[in-house]
Scaffold this motif. Structure first.
Motif, PDB file in Angstrom:
ATOM      1  N   THR A  90       0.812  -1.214   0.000  1.00  0.00           N
ATOM      2  CA  THR A  90       0.000   0.000   0.000  1.00  0.00           C
ATOM      3  C   THR A  90       0.847   1.266   0.000  1.00  0.00           C
ATOM      4  O   THR A  90       0.357   2.350   0.279  1.00  0.00           O
ATOM      5  CB  THR A  90      -0.958   0.018   1.208  1.00  0.00           C
ATOM      6  OG1 THR A  90      -0.198  -0.050   2.410  1.00  0.00           O
ATOM      7  CG2 THR A  90      -1.913  -1.160   1.146  1.00  0.00           C
ATOM      8  N   SER A  95       4.661  -2.334  -3.521  1.00  0.00           N
ATOM      9  CA  SER A  95       3.762  -2.662  -4.615  1.00  0.00           C
ATOM     10  C   SER A  95       4.548  -2.967  -5.888  1.00  0.00           C
ATOM     11  O   SER A  95       4.285  -3.955  -6.589  1.00  0.00           O
ATOM     12  CB  SER A  95       2.790  -1.513  -4.855  1.00  0.00           C
ATOM     13  OG  SER A  95       1.923  -1.809  -5.921  1.00  0.00           O
ATOM     14  N   HIS A 286      -1.444   1.371  -5.809  1.00  0.00           N
ATOM     15  CA  HIS A 286      -2.227   1.187  -4.577  1.00  0.00           C
ATOM     16  C   HIS A 286      -3.317   2.240  -4.532  1.00  0.00           C
ATOM     17  O   HIS A 286      -3.460   3.038  -5.456  1.00  0.00           O
ATOM     18  CB  HIS A 286      -1.338   1.272  -3.320  1.00  0.00           C
ATOM     19  CG  HIS A 286      -0.430   2.462  -3.316  1.00  0.00           C
ATOM     20  ND1 HIS A 286      -0.897   3.746  -3.228  1.00  0.00           N
ATOM     21  CD2 HIS A 286       0.919   2.568  -3.428  1.00  0.00           C
ATOM     22  CE1 HIS A 286       0.123   4.584  -3.261  1.00  0.00           C
ATOM     23  NE2 HIS A 286       1.226   3.896  -3.391  1.00  0.00           N
ATOM     24  N   LYS A 313      -4.498   4.463   0.410  1.00  0.00           N
ATOM     25  CA  LYS A 313      -3.046   4.360   0.550  1.00  0.00           C
ATOM     26  C   LYS A 313      -2.658   4.294   2.024  1.00  0.00           C
ATOM     27  O   LYS A 313      -3.246   4.986   2.863  1.00  0.00           O
ATOM     28  CB  LYS A 313      -2.389   5.576  -0.113  1.00  0.00           C
ATOM     29  CG  LYS A 313      -0.873   5.589  -0.068  1.00  0.00           C
ATOM     30  CD  LYS A 313      -0.326   6.789  -0.817  1.00  0.00           C
ATOM     31  CE  LYS A 313       1.204   6.784  -0.806  1.00  0.00           C
ATOM     32  NZ  LYS A 313       1.767   7.891  -1.598  1.00  0.00           N
ATOM     33  N   LEU A 321      -5.836  -1.803  -1.198  1.00  0.00           N
ATOM     34  CA  LEU A 321      -5.256  -2.946  -1.892  1.00  0.00           C
ATOM     35  C   LEU A 321      -5.903  -3.279  -3.230  1.00  0.00           C
ATOM     36  O   LEU A 321      -5.273  -3.863  -4.101  1.00  0.00           O
ATOM     37  CB  LEU A 321      -5.351  -4.190  -0.999  1.00  0.00           C
ATOM     38  CG  LEU A 321      -4.471  -4.205   0.255  1.00  0.00           C
ATOM     39  CD1 LEU A 321      -4.851  -5.370   1.149  1.00  0.00           C
ATOM     40  CD2 LEU A 321      -2.997  -4.284  -0.121  1.00  0.00           C
TER      41      LEU A 321
END
Length: 530
Positions: A90, A95, A286, A313, A321
Motif C-alpha cells: 500500500t 507494490s 495502490h 493508501k 489494496l
C-alpha cells in the motif's frame, strides 16, 4: 435530380477487388521496405501502464460519477475489466517490488527502495529479455533502488523521468513521450517488446494545468453520489478552507491528462500496425492518498475515490489494496467483459507473462501464480493460494493480513503499546469491511491466523532500511509456500441469507469507525510516504 443506382458489372467488381489487393500488397511492401516487423508470428508486445495513488473507483468504468477517461474506457470496452485485482503493497515500493519479482516484498531483508531488488532475483524484464528475447523498457517513476537497470533488472531502455508540472498536456507528458519513442523504435526491431510506463498521476501534488481544469468547469459535486468514506474526505477539504467542487475538478483533470497520454499510446500502436498483437494493461500501485494537510502540497485536491471501499493508501483495507485492472489483447482477452469473481494478485504478473511468452519457469521460486487462463477468459476461477501482506521494513511488528476464499483477516500483534487485535470480514458479501465476524466465526479466524503466523515465521528476523548496512539474501531461496487454510466445516462459513444487507443484521458486529494509524510509523520514516 438523383440518378438511379445500377448494379456493377462483373468486370467492374473484379477490377475493384484487384485494386484492393494491390493496395494491400503496396502497404505491406512499404512496411517491409520501412523495416516494420511482422508482429503476428511471435509472442505479444506487452505494455504495463501503472498509475500512482489512484483509487479503485476513480475511473468511469469503475463507477466514478464525474471522471472522464474515454481512452481507458475504450480499453475496457475492447478488453476485460477485472474488479478483484489486488496489489502487493500500500505504498509505492512494496507494490512495485511484488509486481516486478513475483515475490512477496516482505521476504527481502533489505528494503528495495534503498538497496534495490537483490541480485539474482528474477524480474519480469530480466526473464522476458533473457528467456524470450524481448526488448525491454522502463519509463517514468522508479523507486526500486539504484537505477543501474540493465545490469540488475534486464532493462534495455531506461529513462527515470520526473513530473513536468508546467506541461500543458499534464505532468506525465514527458514520461509518455519517452514511451512512444521506445514503442516506435521497437516496431523496427526483430524482437517483441515489453515496457513499464509508470506515471506520477495521481500522486501529490495534484495541480494539473489550468487549461485541463477548465474542461471540468461544469462539475458541481453532488455529495449524495458518494459513500461515507468519501464524505470524510469532503469534510476534511472544507475544514482546510478548500472547495469540494474545485478540488474535484483538479483531481479529475489530472486523471484526464493521464487518459490523454494513454490515447497517444493506443494511436501509436494503430499507426504502426501492431495493436493486434500488443497486450496493454492499465492499473495502479495502490489506493488513493488521504488528505494530509501537513505532508501534501494542495491537499484539498486529493479527492481520489475508492468506489465505496474502506481505506486507501497506507492501509490494508480494500480501498488500499484493490485496484482497477484493465487488459486488452485483441483475439486473446475477451472484449467487453467485466470479471467480478476472479481474485488476482499483482504478484501473478510475472508467472502469467512467462506463460504467455512461452517461458518455462520453476513455479516454486515465486509467490505469484500463472493466471493466464483468467486473463484470456477461459476461466473465472481465483488464484489458488492465499494472499498475504505485511510491511516489516518500517515496523517488525506491523499489521499482517491474509485473504483466502473471500475471508480476510487483519491481525495486529501485541506490543508494549497495544493489545493483540483482529478483524475478520467476508469480502464478497461485505466488500466495505463494515462487519467484523471474528467472534461469530472464531474457527475461521483461527485457521487464517495459523497460516498467517506460519508464513511470518519464515520471514527475515531483521530488516535493513535507509543508512543501515544491507542484509544478505540468497536469491536461490524459495519462498515459503503458504498452505491454503482449512476452513471447516464449509457449510457454516457463509453469511446467512438475511445478511444480504448487513445493516439489517442484528448479530453482525459493526467495525469501530476509525482507521488504524499503524501506517503513521512509516509515513514519517519514509519522508513523503511513498
Amino acid at each position: 435530380m438523383m440518378r438511379s443506382s445500377r448494379p456493377l458489372s462483373l468486370l467492374t467488381i473484379v477490377a475493384l477487388v484487384v485494386a484492393s489487393v494491390v493496395e494491400d500488397v503496396d502497404f505491406f511492401a512499404h512496411a517491409a521496405a520501412a523495416g516494420i516487423k511482422d508482429h503476428t508470428t511471435q509472442p505479444p508486445n506487452i505494455i504495463m501502464i501503472l498509475a500512482e495513488d489512484m483509487g479503485w473507483g476513480d475511473l468511469p468504468s469503475y463507477g466514478h460519477p464525474y471522471a472522464r477517461t474515454p481512452n481507458i474506457d475504450k480499453l475496457a470496452a475492447d478488453g476485460t475489466k477485472f474488479e478483484r485485482f489486488y496489489v502487493t503493497g500500500t505504498t509505492c515500493n512494496p507494490s512495485r517490488t511484488g509486481l516486478m519479482t513475483g515475490r512477496n516484498p516482505a521476504e527481502f531483508p533489505s528494503y528495495p527502495a534503498d538497496f534495490g531488488i537483490p541480485e539474482g532475483v528474477p524480474t519480469v524484464t530480466r526473464l522476458l529479455k533473457d528467456e524470450a528475447g524481448y526488448r525491454t523498457g522502463h519509463v517514468g517513476k522508479w523507486h526500486l533502488g539504484p537505477e543501474d537497470m540493465d545490469q540488475s533488472y534486464g532493462i534495455d531502455y531506461a529513462k527515470v523521468i520526473g513530473p513536468t508540472h508546467k506541461d500543458p498536456n499534464g505532468r506525465d507528458s514527458a514520461v509518455f513521450g519517452a514511451a512512444l519513442d521506445f514503442i516506435e523504435d521497437s516496431a523496427y526491431d526483430t524482437r517483441p517488446f515489453y515496457i513499464n510506463i509508470w506515471t506520477h498521476i495521481a500522486h501529490s501534488p495534484v495541480k494539473p494545468p489550468q487549461n485541463l481544469v477548465d474542461l471540468f468547469a461544469d462539475v458541481k459535486v453532488d455529495r449524495s453520489l458518494f459513500d461515507v468514506h468519501m464524505q470524510r474526505k469532503f469534510d476534511e477539504v472544507e475544514e482546510l478552507g478548500g472547495s469540494i467542487d474545485e478540488g474535484m475538478r483538479n483531481y479529475l483533470a489530472d486523471l484526464y491528462a493521464l487518459d490523454l497520454q494513454v490515447g497517444l499510446v493506443m494511436d501509436k500502436l494503430d499507426e504502426l500496425g501492431i495493436a493486434e498483437n500488443t497486450l496493454v494493461a492499465v492499473s495502479a500501485d495502490h489506493g488513493a492518498a488521504p488528505v494530509l494537510a501537513k505532508e501534501q502540497s494542495h491537499p484539498t485536491n486529493m479527492l481520489g475515490y475508492a468506489g465505496g471501499l474502506r481505506g486507501g493508501k497506507h492501509d490494508f483495507y480494500e480501498g488500499g489494496l484493490r485496484e482497477p485492472f484493465v487488459v486488452r489483447w485483441p483475439g486473446h482477452v475477451p472484449a467487453g467483459v467485466t470479471n467480478s469473481e476472479s481474485v488476482i494478485w499483482a504478484m501473478d504478473w510475472l508467472p502469467t507473462l512467462a506463460s504467455i511468452a512461452g517461458v518455462d519457469i520453476d513455479a516454486t521460486r515465486f509467490d505469484g501464480e500463472n493466471v493466464a487462463d483468467i486473463l484470456t477468459g477461459e476461466s473465472n476461477r481465483s488464484r489458488a493460494g492465499p494472499l498475504l501482506w505485511k510491511v516489516p521494513h518500517f515496523n517488525i511488528n506491523s499489521k499482517m493480513v491474509i485473504m483466502y476464499d473471500d475471508y480476510k483477516l487483519h491481525m495486529w500483534k501485541a506490543t508494549k503499546n497495544r493489545k493483540e487485535r483482529m478483524e475478520l470480514y467476508h469480502i464478497k458479501d461485505d466488500p466495505e469491511e463494515e462487519f467484523d465476524l471474528h467472534r461469530q466465526y472464531p474457527e475461521v479466524a483461527n485457521s487464517l491466523g495459523v497460516t498467517l503466523f506460519a508464513w511470518e515465521d519464515q520471514l527475515p528476523p531483521k530488516y535493513a532500511k535507509g543508512k543501515d548496512d544491507p542484509l544478505p539474501f540468497n536469491p536461490d531461496t524459495k519462498p515459503y509456500a503458504a498452505q491454503p487454510p482449512i476452513l471447516d466445516p464449509p457449510g457454516v462459513l457463509k453469511l446467512p441469507k438475511e445478511w444480504a444487507s448487513p445493516t439489517s443484521s442484528p448479530t453482525a458486529e459493526p467495525t469501530e469507525e476509525k482507521t488504524s494509524n499503524d501506517w503513521m510509523d512509516f509515513i514519517v520514516l519514509d519522508g513523503n510516504g511513498d
